[in-house]
Scaffold this motif. Structure first.
Motif, mmCIF file in Angstrom:
data_model
loop_
_atom_site.group_PDB
_atom_site.id
_atom_site.type_symbol
_atom_site.label_atom_id
_atom_site.label_comp_id
_atom_site.label_asym_id
_atom_site.label_seq_id
_atom_site.Cartn_x
_atom_site.Cartn_y
_atom_site.Cartn_z
ATOM 1 N N TYR A 53 -7.461 3.617 0.811
ATOM 2 C CA TYR A 53 -8.374 4.116 1.845
ATOM 3 C C TYR A 53 -7.594 4.260 3.145
ATOM 4 C CZ TYR A 53 -12.906 4.537 4.254
ATOM 5 O OH TYR A 53 -13.998 4.987 4.956
ATOM 6 N N PRO A 54 -6.679 5.238 3.175
ATOM 7 C CA PRO A 54 -5.731 5.282 4.305
ATOM 8 C C PRO A 54 -6.336 5.817 5.611
ATOM 9 C CG PRO A 54 -5.227 6.990 2.691
ATOM 10 C CD PRO A 54 -6.444 6.311 2.188
ATOM 11 N N VAL A 55 -7.657 5.787 5.725
ATOM 12 C CA VAL A 55 -8.282 6.244 6.973
ATOM 13 C C VAL A 55 -8.208 5.083 7.974
ATOM 14 C CG1 VAL A 55 -10.357 7.330 7.903
ATOM 15 C CG2 VAL A 55 -9.966 7.283 5.416
ATOM 16 N N GLY A 56 -7.853 5.379 9.213
ATOM 17 C CA GLY A 56 -7.891 4.345 10.242
ATOM 18 C C GLY A 56 -6.681 3.451 10.262
ATOM 19 N N LEU A 57 -5.548 3.933 9.747
ATOM 20 C CA LEU A 57 -4.316 3.133 9.843
ATOM 21 C C LEU A 57 -3.477 3.664 11.000
ATOM 22 C CD1 LEU A 57 -3.007 2.604 6.201
ATOM 23 C CD2 LEU A 57 -3.820 0.872 7.797
ATOM 24 N N ALA A 58 -2.842 2.770 11.731
ATOM 25 C CA ALA A 58 -1.944 3.199 12.802
ATOM 26 C C ALA A 58 -0.564 3.468 12.196
ATOM 27 C CB ALA A 58 -1.854 2.110 13.855
ATOM 28 N N ASP A 59 0.382 3.857 13.029
ATOM 29 C CA ASP A 59 1.767 3.994 12.574
ATOM 30 C C ASP A 59 2.187 2.665 11.931
ATOM 31 O OD1 ASP A 59 4.525 5.648 13.459
ATOM 32 O OD2 ASP A 59 4.758 3.468 13.142
ATOM 33 N N TRP A 60 2.932 2.705 10.840
ATOM 34 C CA TRP A 60 3.235 1.471 10.106
ATOM 35 C C TRP A 60 3.940 0.427 10.971
ATOM 36 C CZ3 TRP A 60 8.152 -0.371 9.336
ATOM 37 C CH2 TRP A 60 9.202 0.520 9.581
ATOM 38 N N ARG A 61 4.730 0.912 11.990
ATOM 39 C CA ARG A 61 5.433 -0.042 12.849
ATOM 40 C C ARG A 61 4.427 -0.804 13.746
ATOM 41 N NH1 ARG A 61 9.537 4.698 14.133
ATOM 42 N NH2 ARG A 61 7.502 5.655 14.015
ATOM 43 N N VAL A 62 3.389 -0.067 14.152
ATOM 44 C CA VAL A 62 2.349 -0.732 14.962
ATOM 45 C C VAL A 62 1.607 -1.758 14.098
ATOM 46 C CG1 VAL A 62 0.219 -0.381 16.285
ATOM 47 C CG2 VAL A 62 2.084 1.283 16.446
ATOM 48 N N GLU A 63 1.362 -1.366 12.836
ATOM 49 C CA GLU A 63 0.671 -2.294 11.922
ATOM 50 C C GLU A 63 1.532 -3.541 11.697
ATOM 51 O OE1 GLU A 63 -2.302 -2.114 11.105
ATOM 52 O OE2 GLU A 63 -2.870 -0.003 11.149
ATOM 53 N N VAL A 64 2.841 -3.342 11.543
ATOM 54 C CA VAL A 64 3.740 -4.500 11.340
ATOM 55 C C VAL A 64 3.711 -5.391 12.583
ATOM 56 C CG1 VAL A 64 6.161 -5.196 11.076
ATOM 57 C CG2 VAL A 64 5.240 -3.350 9.651
ATOM 58 N N ALA A 65 3.766 -4.733 13.779
ATOM 59 C CA ALA A 65 3.724 -5.511 15.027
ATOM 60 C C ALA A 65 2.448 -6.347 15.076
ATOM 61 C CB ALA A 65 3.804 -4.579 16.231
#
Ligand code: GTP
Length: 371
Positions: free
Chosen positions: A152-164
């Motif tokens: 459900y890839p809706v509403g994901l930020a850039d992966w680096r932001v998610e890692v942060a």
């Protein structure tokens, strides 16, 4: 508010505390549920059906927790506070709704209050278990992000932001765990201090109320007990009677003079034990002072009290005090008085004392009842 707490027994107090904590644990959940319904739904940040499912999960699970505490079923669990269970339920419900959020920013309140949720572990876990729980919480969050990226890839930020965000989450919950462990150790120290204080209080109470030589209640306790018994006499219970007996060792000075003060002490201890053994549980015996003992006999008429004390007198006269030479016995004289509801304590004591004086005057080794 504090007065009813004092009347609760320890189990009721613990249940009340659990109920309060569970209510507090509901605060972040209620805020989040409010966010979802009042803000996210109208903005289209979450599908309606998921929001409803989220609310249902919260309502069902927390009704279950409250129900368990209110019915007392929680007390059958290894952790009656259900802290870890509640934390897991909080984590699960929040991960569930976060999975369906369609804006990465919408996850912020859940992350923020998720750390608060995990802080509740401080009530049940030490540092390492708290860390383990937090690792599990953050791991689940990271897992949810990975699953979301896949399903459900809706509403994901850039992966680096998610890692942060995950890293910040790790740091936040680790700090929480550390602060929590400090609080836990402070609480433990406080508890053990309280226990020590309680024991010291008991010791002090004992010192204040017990005669150090004979271990019988001292004069102060005797007087307190008399106040109690006399107050009981004022209640309109039919047949409520009370007798007071003053018992004195005859020629005790001679024991001290002939065998030394230590031998005198030993005789007093022996006598106190003997009298204490012979009187029944509902009777009260204390050391009034020197070689004088005072007995309170609730429910006794003057005649019955006289009989009982005379029996004790005979037992003592026939027994051999172990610290005196073989064949040397001690005798007792006693004065018995019946308390009337209108009597004040000084007056009753005086009557028993006068009767004791008469017993001594008539040759000792006898019991005299006051008129
Ligand atoms: N060993 C010892 N003696 C005590 C204690 N308290 C009081 N006494 C002694 O008890 C004695 C009481 O003496 P008296 O009041 O003359 O009475 P008595 O010798 O028993 O004579 P009667 O009461 O008249 O039969 C005194 O010598 C006190 O010193 C105590 O705790 N230990």
């Amino acid at each position: 508010m504090s007065a009813p707490t004092q009347t609760l027994d320890p189990v009721q107090r613990a249940q009340r505390l659990r109920l309060q904590r569970t209510l507090w644990a509901c605060v972040p959940l209620s805020v989040l549920a409010g966010c979802v319904i009042v803000i996210y739904l109208p903005l289209g940040l979450v599908p309606l059906v998921r929001a409803v499912e989220y609310l249902a999960i919260i309502l069902l699970s927390w009704s279950l927790f409250f129900g368990m505490i209110l019915t007392g079923l929680n007390r059958r669990l290894p952790d009656p506070s259900m802290t870890v269970l509640q934390i897991f339920t909080g984590i699960f419900s929040q991960l569930y709704i976060m999975f369906f959020l369609t804006d990465p920013l919408a996850r912020v309140p859940f992350l923020l209050l998720g750390t608060v949720n995990m802080m509740f572990a401080v009530f049940a876990l030490g540092l390492w278990r708290m860390l383990a729980l937090n690792v599990l919480g953050v791991g689940s969050y990271a897992g949810m992000i990975l699953l979301k990226a896949h399903w459900y890839p809706v509403g994901l930020a850039d992966w680096r932001v998610e890692v942060a965000a995950v890293v910040a989450f790790v740091v936040a919950v680790s700090m929480n765990a550390y602060i929590g462990s400090v609080i836990t150790s402070l609480r433990d120290r406080l508890r053990s201090r309280n226990r020590e204080l309680e024991q010291a209080m008991h010791r002090l109470e004992d010192l204040a109320t017990r005669d150090p030589l004979t271990q019988l209640p001292n004069r102060r306790s005797v007087m307190e007990q008399m106040d109690l018994e006399q107050a009981r006499l004022q209640t309109p219970e039919v047949g409520n009677r009370l007798c007071l007996c003053m018992v004195d060792v005859d020629h005790f000075k001679a024991i001290n003079d002939n065998h030394g003060h230590h031998a005198g002490d030993a005789v007093l201890c022996w006598l106190a034990r003997l009298l204490d053994e012979k009187v029944e549980d509902q009777h009260f015996i204390g050391r009034f002072g020197g070689e004088e003992f005072l007995l309170l006999l609730p429910g006794y008429s003057l005649h019955a009290a006289r009989e009982l004390i005379d029996q004790l007198r005979r037992v003592v006269a026939e027994a051999q005090p172990p610290t005196l030479p073989a064949g040397q016995r001690i005798t007792l004289s006693a004065g018995v008085a019946e308390c009337r509801p209108e009597d004040d304590i000084e007056h009753i004591l005086q009557r028993a004392d006068e009767a004791l004086y008469v017993a001594k005057h008539r040759g000792r080794n006898r019991v005299v009842a006051a008129d």
